[in-house]
Design a protein around this motif. Structure first.
Motif, PDB file in Angstrom:
ATOM      1  N   ALA A  17      42.032  29.473  24.377  1.00 54.32           N
ATOM      2  CA  ALA A  17      41.586  28.321  25.170  1.00 54.32           C
ATOM      3  C   ALA A  17      41.684  28.616  26.670  1.00 54.32           C
ATOM      4  N   ILE A  18      42.770  29.280  27.083  1.00 50.36           N
ATOM      5  CA  ILE A  18      42.943  29.627  28.502  1.00 50.36           C
ATOM      6  C   ILE A  18      41.898  30.662  28.922  1.00 50.36           C
ATOM      7  N   GLN A  19      41.663  31.657  28.078  1.00 47.83           N
ATOM      8  CA  GLN A  19      40.692  32.706  28.398  1.00 47.83           C
ATOM      9  C   GLN A  19      39.286  32.149  28.570  1.00 47.83           C
ATOM     10  N   ASP A  20      38.900  31.219  27.708  1.00 51.55           N
ATOM     11  CA  ASP A  20      37.558  30.636  27.812  1.00 51.55           C
ATOM     12  C   ASP A  20      37.359  29.922  29.141  1.00 51.55           C
ATOM     13  N   LYS A  21      38.396  29.226  29.606  1.00 54.19           N
ATOM     14  CA  LYS A  21      38.292  28.504  30.883  1.00 54.19           C
ATOM     15  C   LYS A  21      38.187  29.482  32.051  1.00 54.19           C
ATOM     16  N   LEU A  22      39.006  30.524  32.032  1.00 58.17           N
ATOM     17  CA  LEU A  22      39.010  31.466  33.158  1.00 58.17           C
ATOM     18  C   LEU A  22      37.771  32.360  33.161  1.00 58.17           C
ATOM     19  N   LYS A  23      37.250  32.689  31.994  1.00 56.18           N
ATOM     20  CA  LYS A  23      36.064  33.543  31.948  1.00 56.18           C
ATOM     21  C   LYS A  23      34.848  32.847  32.523  1.00 56.18           C
ATOM     22  N   GLU A  24      34.795  31.514  32.410  1.00 54.61           N
ATOM     23  CA  GLU A  24      33.704  30.777  33.041  1.00 54.61           C
ATOM     24  C   GLU A  24      33.759  30.938  34.562  1.00 54.61           C
ATOM     25  N   GLN A  25      34.963  30.988  35.104  1.00 56.00           N
ATOM     26  CA  GLN A  25      35.116  31.162  36.550  1.00 56.00           C
ATOM     27  C   GLN A  25      34.847  32.598  36.985  1.00 56.00           C
ATOM     28  N   LEU A  26      34.996  33.553  36.053  1.00 54.54           N
ATOM     29  CA  LEU A  26      34.854  34.975  36.383  1.00 54.54           C
ATOM     30  C   LEU A  26      33.510  35.559  35.948  1.00 54.54           C
ATOM     31  N   HIS A  27      32.598  34.712  35.469  1.00 56.45           N
ATOM     32  CA  HIS A  27      31.396  35.212  34.810  1.00 56.45           C
ATOM     33  C   HIS A  27      30.619  36.209  35.665  1.00 56.45           C
ATOM     34  N   LYS A  28      30.382  35.882  36.941  1.00 49.83           N
ATOM     35  CA  LYS A  28      29.576  36.736  37.813  1.00 49.83           C
ATOM     36  C   LYS A  28      30.393  37.486  38.852  1.00 49.83           C
ATOM     37  N   ARG A  29      31.675  37.237  38.934  1.00 48.94           N
ATOM     38  CA  ARG A  29      32.508  37.911  39.944  1.00 48.94           C
ATOM     39  C   ARG A  29      33.716  38.587  39.327  1.00 48.94           C
ATOM     40  N   GLY A  30      33.592  38.972  38.064  1.00 49.98           N
ATOM     41  CA  GLY A  30      34.717  39.574  37.356  1.00 49.98           C
ATOM     42  C   GLY A  30      35.157  40.896  37.933  1.00 49.98           C
ATOM     43  N   VAL A  31      34.194  41.734  38.362  1.00 47.68           N
ATOM     44  CA  VAL A  31      34.545  43.055  38.892  1.00 47.68           C
ATOM     45  C   VAL A  31      35.398  42.910  40.144  1.00 47.68           C
ATOM     46  N   ARG A  32      34.956  42.087  41.063  1.00 47.39           N
ATOM     47  CA  ARG A  32      35.689  41.937  42.330  1.00 47.39           C
ATOM     48  C   ARG A  32      37.071  41.330  42.116  1.00 47.39           C
ATOM     49  N   ILE A  33      37.174  40.305  41.270  1.00 50.41           N
ATOM     50  CA  ILE A  33      38.450  39.620  41.080  1.00 50.41           C
ATOM     51  C   ILE A  33      39.445  40.496  40.330  1.00 50.41           C
ATOM     52  N   LEU A  34      39.019  41.115  39.214  1.00 50.12           N
ATOM     53  CA  LEU A  34      39.960  41.892  38.403  1.00 50.12           C
ATOM     54  C   LEU A  34      40.445  43.141  39.121  1.00 50.12           C
ATOM     55  N   THR A  35      39.541  43.819  39.833  1.00 46.10           N
ATOM     56  CA  THR A  35      39.971  45.020  40.557  1.00 46.10           C
ATOM     57  C   THR A  35      40.916  44.663  41.701  1.00 46.10           C
ATOM     58  N   ALA A  36      40.606  43.572  42.405  1.00 48.16           N
ATOM     59  CA  ALA A  36      41.490  43.151  43.501  1.00 48.16           C
ATOM     60  C   ALA A  36      42.823  42.645  42.966  1.00 48.16           C
ATOM     61  N   MET A  37      42.802  41.985  41.813  1.00 49.79           N
ATOM     62  CA  MET A  37      44.050  41.488  41.230  1.00 49.79           C
ATOM     63  C   MET A  37      44.959  42.639  40.823  1.00 49.79           C
ATOM     64  N   GLY A  38      44.369  43.719  40.294  1.00 50.43           N
ATOM     65  CA  GLY A  38      45.172  44.888  39.938  1.00 50.43           C
ATOM     66  C   GLY A  38      45.884  45.475  41.147  1.00 50.43           C
ATOM     67  N   LYS A  39      45.172  45.590  42.275  1.00 53.53           N
ATOM     68  CA  LYS A  39      45.790  46.103  43.502  1.00 53.53           C
ATOM     69  C   LYS A  39      46.861  45.139  44.022  1.00 53.53           C
ATOM     70  N   TYR A  40      46.598  43.834  43.873  1.00 50.46           N
ATOM     71  CA  TYR A  40      47.546  42.834  44.350  1.00 50.46           C
ATOM     72  C   TYR A  40      48.849  42.900  43.552  1.00 50.46           C
ATOM     73  N   PHE A  41      48.758  43.047  42.249  1.00 56.23           N
ATOM     74  CA  PHE A  41      49.960  43.145  41.419  1.00 56.23           C
ATOM     75  C   PHE A  41      50.761  44.399  41.756  1.00 56.23           C
ATOM     76  N   GLN A  42      50.078  45.496  42.029  1.00 52.91           N
ATOM     77  CA  GLN A  42      50.781  46.728  42.393  1.00 52.91           C
ATOM     78  C   GLN A  42      51.557  46.554  43.699  1.00 52.91           C
ATOM     79  N   GLN A  43      50.993  45.821  44.632  1.00 50.12           N
ATOM     80  CA  GLN A  43      51.685  45.579  45.903  1.00 50.12           C
ATOM     81  C   GLN A  43      52.921  44.706  45.701  1.00 50.12           C
ATOM     82  N   LEU A  44      52.844  43.738  44.777  1.00 53.38           N
ATOM     83  CA  LEU A  44      54.001  42.885  44.516  1.00 53.38           C
ATOM     84  C   LEU A  44      55.092  43.610  43.738  1.00 53.38           C
TER      85      LEU A  44
END
Length: 517
Positions: free
Chosen positions: A333-360
């Protein structure tokens, strides 16, 4: 000796005269007109009449025999099946292409706005909330619009299936010989008991690219509920070998709701995780022993053997099974909601999130607390209710220490591509990483990436260099280093791209076409 050409008699003497007659014009300065005057056309040569040319009865003609046998019903049936499959395949392709065209119409930039897009790089557009990087990443999805890749993809898949079956058969034979040689000196276990097994392929879930690309093949034996795992290695083009990775023994789950319970046949299916304590296996590589847990993901399994053995052994559904099913529903249920938000910008968000987690991750162990994850969701504008967050955190933080691996958190709330898709991501990276270091220089990626078959290149709307530069620009955004790409960063890129691709074969085409796999 007399020669006769077209009814005109010629003697050796006349031939010498004709040749000697040509010497004079050659010695003087003559023109084509003077040559015609001196050498008029013989009057005996008739004018060619094309209308009078007819087929001669003496000439050979292609004759179709009339006594050919009629096609049998078998071939008529095959032709009809082939005709039906071609029509149905073309119909499905047209429908899928029409849907893609409709969804991409409002995201396609017009030629008038191309200059504005270049100036607005990195800034969000007002109309559709997509940045220039998002649009450049979406260009990779256009590879699936080429219908001519389907037949080539099918042929490659068939060849890969045959090669994989041969590899599995050779590995199984080596493993059987290995265990028989060891067991004969210790017990009376027979070959028939060892043959009651389930063979599966698995990979390591790790941020280390070299470990993530290791090819592992495992066996689960029914008679004693034990398992063993081997690593498949290839040396050069022709030499292969399998080396012990996890020795044969009975093992138990090391995390999750089944922690402490022994592995059973029902625990082996595509997508299942197997967890081991790295300290229990001294022969593991040092890079793996740095982590407390070794997590393996089953990518493929012998379904025939598994189904046959499941009919013989009856496993009752317990409370843990029902709880795990409820957990999957919560995450779905959570994945379905978030995938709607990431439909066209998944590459930018997921790659940036990976770098952000590494910094934290200051300690470098991959563990973050609840506040870090809440802050990440806020930074990347991912809306998630407090109830959903607490439900997911309760499931993930099973040990109660207040910290969760950020890779596991992201896979749980956003999801991940299936193992079929991920296998082609690994094939593409392993083709680039021929030294098996876990990272690839950007220069090598630039050399290997081929945009020749991109639909916009074929239609003439873009050049190969433009498509290649758009890919490299979006990929570099995922990299922590400017001159190389790790496997995790490469996987994150295609993980984001996969969100917007519904059909598995379309995603495979997106990978096959530019990388030639």
């Amino acid at each position: 000796m007399d020669l006769e050409v077209k009814g005109v008699a010629a003697s050796p003497r006349s031939q010498t005269q004709s040749f000697s007659g040509r010497r004079k014009p050659l010695q003087q300065r003559w023109t084509s007109k003077s040559w015609v005057i001196q050498n008029p056309c013989p009057p005996v040569v008739p004018r060619l009449d094309l209308g009078s040319l007819v087929d001669s009865d003496d000439e050979e003609q292609d004759i179709i025999p009339e006594d050919l046998p009629a096609p049998t019903s078998k071939y008529k049936l095959k032709y009809q099946q082939y005709k039906t499959e071609m029509k149905e395949g073309y119909k499905q392709y047209c429908q899928r292409n029409a849907e893609k065209t409709k969804s991409n119409i409002r995201y396609q930039p017009s030629p008038r706005n191309k200059t504005d897009d270049k100036n607005a790089q990195g800034e969000e557009a007002v109309t559709d909330d997509l940045t220039t990087l998002d649009r450049k990443a979406l260009l990779q999805q256009r590879y699936a619009d080429n219908p001519y890749q389907a037949q080539q993809s099918t042929r490659k898949s068939n060849a890969e299936t045959v090669a994989a079956e041969k590899k599995k058969q050779s590995v199984a034979e080596q493993v059987m010989l290995d265990h028989l040689c060891r067991i004969r000196t210790h017990s009376t276990l027979t070959e028939n008991m060892l043959s009651r097994k389930v063979q599966f392929d698995c990979r390591i879930i790790s941020r280390n690219g070299r470990d993530a690309c290791r090819e592992l093949i495992g066996f689960f034996f029914i008679h004693d509920q034990s398992l063993t795992i081997y690593e498949y290695r290839q040396f050069g083009k022709n030499r292969t070998n399998v080396l012990p990775f996890i020795k044969k023994n009975t093992y138990s789950h090391q995390c999750g709701r089944r922690k402490g319970k022994q592995y059973q046949l029902g625990d082996f299916y595509i997508g299942a995780n197997l967890t081991f304590l790295s300290s229990d296996h001294l022969r593991l590589p040092e890079s793996i022993k740095e982590n407390t847990l070794l997590i393996l993901r089953i990518t493929n399994i012998d379904r025939v053997a598994s189904d046959d053995l499941r009919t013989d052994s009856v496993e009752q559904e317990d409370d843990t099974t029902r709880q795990e099913a409820n957990d999957r529903l919560v995450f779905k249920a959570i994945q379905d909601k978030l995938k709607e938000q990431l439909h066209k910008r998944g590459v930018r968000i997921l790659t940036a999130m990976g770098k952000y987690f590494q910094q934290l991750d200051k300690e470098g162990n991959g563990l973050l607390d609840k506040a870090d994850f809440k802050q990440a969701l806020k930074v990347f504008h991912l809306e998630m209710s407090e109830k959903d967050f607490e439900s997911s955190w309760l499931i993930l933080n099973d040990n109660g220490n207040g910290k969760v691996d950020y890779g596991e958190f992201r896979r749980a709330i956003i999801g991940e591509m299936n193992e079929y898709r991920k296998s082609f991501v690994r094939k593409a990276f392993m083709k680039l990483d021929f030294n098996k270091t876990g990272s690839v220089p950007i220069i090598d990626i630039r050399k290997c990436y081929c945009a020749k078959k991109h639909p916009q290149v074929i239609s003439g709307h873009s050049t190969e260099e433009e498509i290649k530069l758009s890919f490299l620009e979006t990929l570099k955004e995922a990299c922590s280093k400017s001159d190389e790409v790790s496997y995790c960063e490469f996987e994150d890129y295609y993980e984001g791209l996969s969100i917007g691709v519904v059909d598995d074969e379309d995603f495979v085409t997106i990978l096959r076409t530019p990388w030639g796999i």
